[in-house]
Scaffold this motif. Sequence first.
Motif, PDB file in Angstrom:
ATOM      1  N   SER A 354       3.523  -2.263  -7.193  1.00 55.79           N
ATOM      2  CA  SER A 354       1.926  -2.100  -6.210  1.00 55.79           C
ATOM      3  C   SER A 354       1.857  -3.556  -5.675  1.00 55.79           C
ATOM      4  O   SER A 354       1.529  -4.653  -6.177  1.00 55.79           O
ATOM      5  N   GLY A 356      -0.849  -3.673  -3.825  1.00 49.17           N
ATOM      6  CA  GLY A 356      -2.406  -2.924  -2.815  1.00 49.17           C
ATOM      7  C   GLY A 356      -2.278  -1.495  -2.807  1.00 49.17           C
ATOM      8  O   GLY A 356      -1.774  -0.969  -3.656  1.00 49.17           O
ATOM      9  N   ASP A 357      -2.759  -1.662  -1.185  1.00 50.61           N
ATOM     10  CA  ASP A 357      -1.903   0.143  -1.570  1.00 50.61           C
ATOM     11  C   ASP A 357      -0.654   0.504  -0.943  1.00 50.61           C
ATOM     12  O   ASP A 357      -0.263   1.637  -0.560  1.00 50.61           O
ATOM     13  N   ILE A 358       0.294  -0.437  -0.888  1.00 52.36           N
ATOM     14  CA  ILE A 358       1.550  -0.098  -0.800  1.00 52.36           C
ATOM     15  C   ILE A 358       2.321   0.620  -2.321  1.00 52.36           C
ATOM     16  O   ILE A 358       1.633  -0.795  -3.219  1.00 52.36           O
ATOM     17  N   VAL A 359       2.352   1.276  -2.544  1.00 49.03           N
ATOM     18  CA  VAL A 359       2.794   1.315  -3.844  1.00 49.03           C
ATOM     19  C   VAL A 359       4.881   2.125  -3.403  1.00 49.03           C
ATOM     20  O   VAL A 359       4.397   2.934  -3.236  1.00 49.03           O
ATOM     21  N   HIS A 392       8.028  -2.214   4.065  1.00 49.04           N
ATOM     22  CA  HIS A 392       7.167  -1.116   3.678  1.00 49.04           C
ATOM     23  C   HIS A 392       5.634  -2.897   4.638  1.00 49.04           C
ATOM     24  O   HIS A 392       4.620  -1.992   4.536  1.00 49.04           O
TER      25      HIS A 392
END
Length: 689
Positions: A354, A356-359, A392
């Motif tokens: 993970s 932040g918003d990127i998983v 990403h």
Amino acid sequence: MDKNTKLKEKEYLERTCENIDQMQVFCSQKIESNTKDIASFKKFFADNYYDIRHGNKDEFVGEDEFANINISIENLELQNESLKNTKKRLKKQRKSPYFGRFDFQTAEDASPVPYYIGLGLVQDKDKNNLVYDWRADISSLYYDDQFGKTSYTCPDGEIEGNLSLKRQYKIENSSLKYFIDSNLVIDDEILMEQLSQNATSKMHDIVSTIQKEQNTLIRSDDFENVIVQGVAGSGKTSIAMHRVSYLLYKYRKQLKSEDILILSPSEMFADYIDEVLPALGEEKTYSTTFSTMAKRLLGEKFEQREDLLERVIDSQKQKDFENIAIKSSFEFLEDLKNFLNNHLCNLFLPKTLSFGDIVITKEELYDIFFNKLKTLAVGKRIEVLAEHIADHFRVSENAHEELIKRAKKILYNKFITTDLLKIYNIFLASVDLPEVSKIGAYDVAPVLLIKENLFSLKDNFNAKYVIVDEMQDYTPCHFYLFEKIWRCPKLYLGDIYQSIDRTLSPEYLISLAKLVRAKIKYLNKSYRSTLQISLFAQRILGKHIANNVNRHGEAVEFIKCKSQAKAIEKILAMRMKKHSLKKQKVAIICKTQKSIADLQSQNETLKKFKQLDPNKNMSKAKFIITTPAKAKGVEFDCVIIPFANEETYCNELDKNLLYVSATRALHKLYFICDKTPSKFLTKNKKIIK
């Protein structure tokens, strides 16, 4: 030979020497002129650099002109280096401008044309060739063919014609001693004279005595892996060096000396061969040892092969022999390849990442690593995964590269372990072999293969052509590693009968050829030792493995005595009377370092013998004391082998040690024993053909 022919040959030699002198003068003048031009360019550059650097618009010199000046300086400096090498070669060649001649007539020739062959090209002021370089296409006729219809291949295609004369010369200090007409490649008289010379501290060029089978290897245009199995004294290393010279000559636009790498058995051996290429007019290539290379690639301490051999030879423990046999087998390599291809990847335990918003989910990582990339090495999979993670993020190119590095670090932290020794022990346990607490000599290559698969080997010693000498010292794991490190053609040289840690067979060579996808070439003629020494050495093995040049010498001698040291002292005193020891290299070859210590403690004279150190330059040492493991590849005028007793040399390993020791001798070989002589020396064995 009639007087008119002798007079013509003498006149041709004088003419050639005069033109060599003129060529040397031209080289000196050109170097001086280039040096002045370089100085002028540099002064101009210095005088105008400040104004251009600070944008002075009034200056007429532009950036492009400065770039051209830099190129001119570089070209002139390169030209000077080439001229200096040519001048150095001409200085040597002046003493013996050529060594051979052949007369060849093509359909376009009204009569046979004489071609003189030498170390390098010699021309007159009109650019007419007086002497052809031994590496030139047409020069192959001198080495390969007998009289009659023949042909040679050059860039223009195949040139056919008739060969009507082959002549060899003995020229010393620019004076013609004699010449011989022969339809043989090299007449025995000249070859024997070369072979009868004393051992030297440096390997010399053999351009004047290259034999047909040697020439075939030197001039081969097959850019593929080749294994050369050559008996002791067959000229393997000389051939390798001359092949390098040939390749640099023929492919000079595509290949430079720095593109060729030589993997030598030791630093001392590298020093022994390092004058050959300069003598042939070429720059030295890069030479290293496997130990030096492994230190850079591994970054960890490991046991040196020399130390292991000394221990094994001294202790003769069955456990050590079994360890060597297992880890130097093709089966061991296959087990390791299976582990690398199918099990090493299981050390990776993917987890959801993970940012932040990127998983990036565990399942996604698993699918990419174990399914989509399953045909790649583990290190390559990690690189692709790291790029996948970095993609990403929308960042600049520099930041993207930094993200890849950080992602790789995160991914490697998901492994159970990345410790190379721990992983190696996991592999050993999987094949029911005992763990190791430190990296041994026969563990280095397997551990490097693990590192190559897990991380990739970044420092890969870039080369376009690689020569591996003393190939019998390496295991299948080594060869597999070499194929991973260097994708270029390789020349493997060695002698399976000089293996001192295991017994190798002709079948081993066939398996090795399959592994590295190589052709096998055989050199079965020995040029080093006298017939008496060579035949005796083969009787030690109990095999007929070599054809010998018919050079006779003194008989091999056995000395039975009470004191080994006193016997050696008598030998030295006797040879002092019979020969000048100052001109000879004498070696005492003992089985182990312990034997050396025992021997030197007995006598002050023997304490003066220097111990051979593979990592030092010992070119000036005339009296050497050493072991078979360190003496491999080196030759001496006289070899003395003490402690030649049955209890000292009794098994297969000992037989190999005796053979290697005996084949180091050029002219004289002694065995000394104070007890029952070894069975390998006393049994009148039938030679197995």
